[in-house]
Structures are given as C-alpha cells and as structure tokens.
Design an enzyme around this catalytic site. Structure first.
Site, PDB file in Angstrom:
ATOM      1  N   GLU A 194       0.832  -1.205   0.000  1.00 61.40           N
ATOM      2  CA  GLU A 194       0.000   0.000   0.000  1.00 61.40           C
ATOM      3  C   GLU A 194       0.871   1.262   0.000  1.00 61.40           C
ATOM      4  O   GLU A 194       0.721   2.146   0.849  1.00 61.40           O
ATOM      5  CB  GLU A 194      -1.003  -0.021   1.165  1.00 61.40           C
ATOM      6  CG  GLU A 194      -1.954  -1.207   1.052  1.00 61.40           C
ATOM      7  CD  GLU A 194      -3.221  -1.136   1.901  1.00 61.40           C
ATOM      8  OE1 GLU A 194      -3.297  -0.305   2.815  1.00 61.40           O
ATOM      9  OE2 GLU A 194      -4.148  -1.933   1.632  1.00 61.40           O
ATOM     10  N   GLU A 315      -4.776  -8.795  -0.702  1.00 63.00           N
ATOM     11  CA  GLU A 315      -5.645  -8.525   0.452  1.00 63.00           C
ATOM     12  C   GLU A 315      -7.083  -8.455  -0.045  1.00 63.00           C
ATOM     13  O   GLU A 315      -7.403  -7.652  -0.934  1.00 63.00           O
ATOM     14  CB  GLU A 315      -5.275  -7.210   1.159  1.00 63.00           C
ATOM     15  CG  GLU A 315      -3.967  -7.307   1.923  1.00 63.00           C
ATOM     16  CD  GLU A 315      -3.641  -6.083   2.765  1.00 63.00           C
ATOM     17  OE1 GLU A 315      -4.571  -5.384   3.205  1.00 63.00           O
ATOM     18  OE2 GLU A 315      -2.437  -5.830   2.973  1.00 63.00           O
ATOM     19  N   GLN A 364      -7.553 -11.969   7.227  1.00 63.61           N
ATOM     20  CA  GLN A 364      -6.251 -12.589   7.439  1.00 63.61           C
ATOM     21  C   GLN A 364      -6.447 -13.977   8.033  1.00 63.61           C
ATOM     22  O   GLN A 364      -7.540 -14.292   8.470  1.00 63.61           O
ATOM     23  CB  GLN A 364      -5.405 -11.729   8.347  1.00 63.61           C
ATOM     24  CG  GLN A 364      -5.151 -10.334   7.806  1.00 63.61           C
ATOM     25  CD  GLN A 364      -4.067  -9.577   8.591  1.00 63.61           C
ATOM     26  OE1 GLN A 364      -3.417 -10.101   9.474  1.00 63.61           O
ATOM     27  NE2 GLN A 364      -3.902  -8.302   8.249  1.00 63.61           N
TER      28      GLN A 364
HETATM   29  O1  AHR Z   1      -5.380  -6.222   6.605  1.00 55.98           O
HETATM   30  C1  AHR Z   1      -5.381  -5.067   7.393  1.00 55.98           C
HETATM   31  C2  AHR Z   1      -4.714  -3.878   6.712  1.00 55.98           C
HETATM   32  O2  AHR Z   1      -5.450  -3.503   5.596  1.00 55.98           O
HETATM   33  C3  AHR Z   1      -3.325  -4.111   6.177  1.00 55.98           C
HETATM   34  O3  AHR Z   1      -2.348  -3.984   7.138  1.00 55.98           O
HETATM   35  C4  AHR Z   1      -3.198  -3.030   5.150  1.00 55.98           C
HETATM   36  O4  AHR Z   1      -2.324  -3.366   4.099  1.00 55.98           O
HETATM   37  C5  AHR Z   1      -4.620  -2.805   4.669  1.00 55.98           C
HETATM   38  O5  AHR Z   1      -4.969  -1.485   4.648  1.00 55.98           O
END
Ligand code: AHR
Length: 510
Positions: A194, A315, A364
């Site tokens: 990011e 993600e 996650q």
């Molecule tokens: O997954 C949580 C957060 O979401 C991560 O650390 C970041 O990359 C995203 O904004």
C-alpha cells in the site's frame, strides 16, 4: 484456433441458455486451458492483534500444546485446509518492520511499538526464522513483504540474501550463526505494501521508479510483486504497467487490494448482527470483484498481452466493525454463513480469471478480519470461511473449465443480483464445480450441461445453515460446516441440481 472454437461454442451456448430453464450452466470440459494456480487459495498473516501471537505462535513454554512454539491445533487445521502460500509480516506492519530486529537470540531482540495496530509492544520473538520454519511445518510457500515505506534498498536486498543465498557472504554467515545452515526456498517477494497509503503515501509515478530500484537489487527474488491499486484506482495500474513495460525481469506480479465493506469505513456494520438488506449489500459489493479484475486485467493486457505478469489480489475479504469489548486496533471479527458466501463467490471469480490472477491472499488467516481460524486461549474455532477454503482446495493446480451461466435474479427492495455464482475445473479426470446460491430465501433448480466428456457418477458436499447469521462459537457445537449432499447421477451429459438457499456447494463428477 481453440479460442475461436470456444467463442463459437459460447455463442451457440448463449442461445441455448436463453431458450431453457431459469438457472443453466454449460460447462465446456473440452476447452479447459488455464491453470488455477494453487496460490489463488493463499492467506495473509500480519503482526496485528492476535494473528501471530496467540493465533499461530505461543512460544515453547506455553501450556497450549505446541511444536517449537507453534500451536498444534492451528498447524493441523491449516495443513488439512491445504494452505498453499502465506503472506507476512504485513500489511501496514511491514512498512515499519526492520527484519534485523527479528533475528538472533529471542531474548536479545529489540522491542518496538506496533504503531499501526493498537500501539502494542512487539517483542520480535516471531521473526524471519520463526516465520519460515512455520511455513516449512505447514508445507506452504512463503510470500514476504519488503519494507519500502520506511526501509532502504540495502535492507531489502540483504534480507533476500539472508533468506535465499547459498554463497558465502556477511548475510549468509549471519544466518548460519543464527542457526540456519541452508537457505530457505522463498520465491514470492512483495516490493512494498500500500505504497499509496500506509506504505509511504507515494504517487504512482514516484513509486514506479522506487519499485524499479528495489526490484533491481532484489537478486534471489524470482517472483517480485509490485504494489498495485486499491479498488478501482485504474490510474495506478496504468502508470505501474507503463513504467515497467519491457522490464519483465523486474516485475512478475502486480497487486490489488479490495475489501468488502458493507456500509462505509466509519461504520462497517456488525459481523454477526445484520439484516437481509445488509446480507444483500455485502454480497453485491463482493460481486464487484468481477468488474475490478476485468478492468485491471484489461489495462494489464495493453502492456502485457501475453499475460506474463500476474495480478496478485494480496488482500481481500469482509471487513466489519470489531466485536464489542475487543481492542479496536486488533480488527477481531466473528465469521458467519455470510462470510462463507463471500469467500465462495470471490474464489469462483478468481478461478474464472485464472489466466491473469496468479495469487490471492485473504485477510487474514487467524483472529483478524475474515479469518479461517479463531482462537481463544487454548480453544480454536474453524470458521465458515475455513470450510469453504477446504472444500475449494480441489481447484488448486487444476485446469479451469470455461462456463456459460444463466442465473435467475435475487431481488430485494428493487435491486437485483444474480442468485447463482459458479466456477469449475478438472484434475485427474475429475470435474469439480463450485456453486453459490446467494438467495437466503429460495433454492435454485439448476441444469448443468457438460460438453466433451461422459460422466457416470456424481458426489456433492454443501456448506449451509439454518440462519444467515449462524456462526461457530467457542465451546459450542459447530453450526456451519460441510456435510454430504445427495444429487442425481448425470444422464447424457445433463445434471439437474436443486441448490438450497444461502449455500455453497461442491459437485464432483467422474
Ligand atoms: O489487513 C489489514 C490492513 O489492511 C493491512 O495492514 C493493510 O495493508 C490494509 O490497509
């Protein structure tokens, strides 16, 4: 030629689809071509809340049964789910992570503040060795995010050397001193996370140059993933692809982040307490993934028509408000049947884009956002999302079967979305079809037509539950899990199935 044939059969199929039934799927088993990389079924573990500490790692002096500090229950569950790749150490945490803090004797490692996630102390007891040994234990590939946000080119290139090199060098001497003689086999490296946000607030132009510099010194990293866009930021993809054109030795993957946010960032909604309107919104926002992949891929096709560079959705998943009474910086949320549908839909979409999507990582793995596992002290819960990943593992490294789908609509308050979502693959003579029925009120009679292969037997499994918001809780009997599902045998390449409301189904044909 194969493509022209498929186009022709697809046009014929579309006519046939319109002529019959409400829900109809035509599967072109003879046109299977793209490989569904097993890495599409990947996960993400960040130093955030109780993902690493408590979730994966409890230390070898813990009362919780463990192997070298890794929870045995979690290790076994991840192995059974066939986890193919694990991204680490972040996320935003990676943008403040200095890897040398996390190697050497554990009691001599520097403690730092986890500035992004709750401001808690990070004692660095889980570092490079602990992560890579864990990956070996659960038999998964490692995907490491380099710190571009606040690190240096030298720091990154030394980390890669420390992990992957066989030569004698200061970094490999350090690795050996720290107890690891042989290098680990790590193919996947993320060059920043990011970088448009928590990873450096960079512009696409600035980051493209930085990416080229980092990637140029990332010797030993065979698959380098450039930080890509969030959601529909197509300009970012355009700039990155343009500025790395003809530099395929530097870039093998480009990432994309997309979270399903039911309302908005300031009020994301509850993970467990929701209405049918919210169910509908969550699923329609999940279907947006199809448009995002199509549009980002179209830009990539312009610069990389041979599709050598992979789209890496590193993600994705549901992001709800944290559970009451938990640390807001820990992003802990429960996981219901709605999450199972969101996982099933996304994974079908990824499969159907397997020609461009090389890898994805749900956010996650444990105790954070849309997790497959939740833990509380020595207890563990396998979530509805876990059962979807386990069910869909049949697609890993299989060959995608193109399909034409005609679906009735699921309508609510004047809005409508397709009720059925599907993908299919073939491996070792077995055809696997995964289907989601998004409608929580109505089953969907679906006719499947298979061209190109004859089948004599069919088996099926289903994930569903009585209520939309059912979830699995600590110390209670599981409400959402996988059960056998009875279906008829296929006849002359046709199969009729009634897919129950709010369910995820796997059909396997031989
Ligand atoms: O997954 C949580 C957060 O979401 C991560 O650390 C970041 O990359 C995203 O904004």
């Amino acid at each position: 030629m194969k493509k022209i044939n498929l186009l022709f059969t697809s046009i014929i199929a579309l006519f046939a689809l319109n002529a019959i039934g409400q829900n109809k799927i035509i599967l072109h088993t003879d046109a299977a071509s793209s490989k569904i990389n097993k890495e599409i079924y990947g996960h993400f573990a960040e130093h955030l809340g109780n993902c690493i500490y408590g979730g994966i790692y409890v230390g070898d002096t813990s009362n919780i049964p463990n192997t070298h500090g890794y929870r045995n229950d979690v290790v076994n569950a991840l192995k059974e789910m066939k986890i193919p790749v694990l991204r680490w150490p972040g996320g935003c945490f990676a943008d403040t992570y200095h890897w040398k803090d996390g190697v050497g004797p554990q009691n001599e490692r520097a403690s730092i503040v986890n500035v992004h996630w709750g401001g808690v102390t990070e004692d660095n007891s889980f570092g490079t060795h602990e992560f890579l040994d864990f990956c070996e234990l659960i038999n998964t590939e490692a995907f490491i995010s380099l710190n571009v946000g606040s690190g240096t080119v030298r720091e990154s290139s030394e980390w890669i050397e420390y992990v992957t090199s066989n030569n004698k060098s200061p970094m490999t001497d350090l690795r050996k001193k720290n107890g690891r003689e042989d290098p680990w086999n790590v193919k996947f490296w993320g060059v920043g996370n990011e970088t448009w946000g928590c990873g450096g607030e960079m512009t696409a132009e600035y980051y493209s140059d930085i990416f080229r510099q980092y990637a140029g010194f990332a010797r030993g990293a065979s698959y380098k993933v450039a930080c890509g866009a969030s959601d529909s930021n197509y300009d970012w993809t355009e700039v990155l692809m343009k500025k790395t054109q003809n530099k395929q030795h530097l870039i093998q993957g480009l990432s994309l982040h997309y979270y399903t946010i039911t309302h908005d960032w300031s009020h994301k909604g509850s993970a467990t307490n929701f209405t049918e309107e919210e169910w509908f919104t969550t699923l329609s926002k999940t279907l947006v993934m199809e448009e995002l992949l199509t549009k980002h891929s179209t830009i990539m096709d312009k610069y990389d028509p041979e599709k050598k560079i992979g789209l890496v959705v590193d993600e994705w998943g549901n992001w709800f408000d944290v559970e009451e009474g938990t640390n807001p910086g820990f992003l802990y949320q429960q996981n219901t049947l709605r999450d199972a549908l969101v996982a099933g839909i996304n994974l079908n979409i990824f499969n159907n884009h397997a020609d461009r999507v090389h890898m994805t990582n749900i956010a996650q793995a444990i105790n954070v956002l849309q997790s497959v596992i939740l833990t509380k002290d020595d207890k563990m819960v396998l979530t509805p999302t876990y059962y979807v990943f386990k069910m869909y593992a049949v697609h890993q490294d299989a060959t995608l079967i193109p399909l034409n789908l005609k679906s009735e609509n699921y309508k609510l308050n004047g809005d409508s979305i397709p009720a059925i979502n599907a993908s299919a693959s073939t491996k070792n003579g077995v055809v696997s079809i995964t289907l989601c029925n998004l409608n929580p009120n109505k089953s969907a009679v679906t006719e499947l037509t298979l061209t190109g292969q004859n089948f004599s037997s069919a088996t099926a499994q289903i994930i569903t539950s009585q209520k939309m918001a059912d979830f699995n809780d600590f110390g209670k009997e599981e409400k959402v899990t996988t059960t056998e599902f009875n279906i008829q045998k296929p006849k002359n390449g046709n199969l009729k199935v009634e897919i129950p409301s709010k369910s995820v189904v796997l059909i396997q044909l031989k």
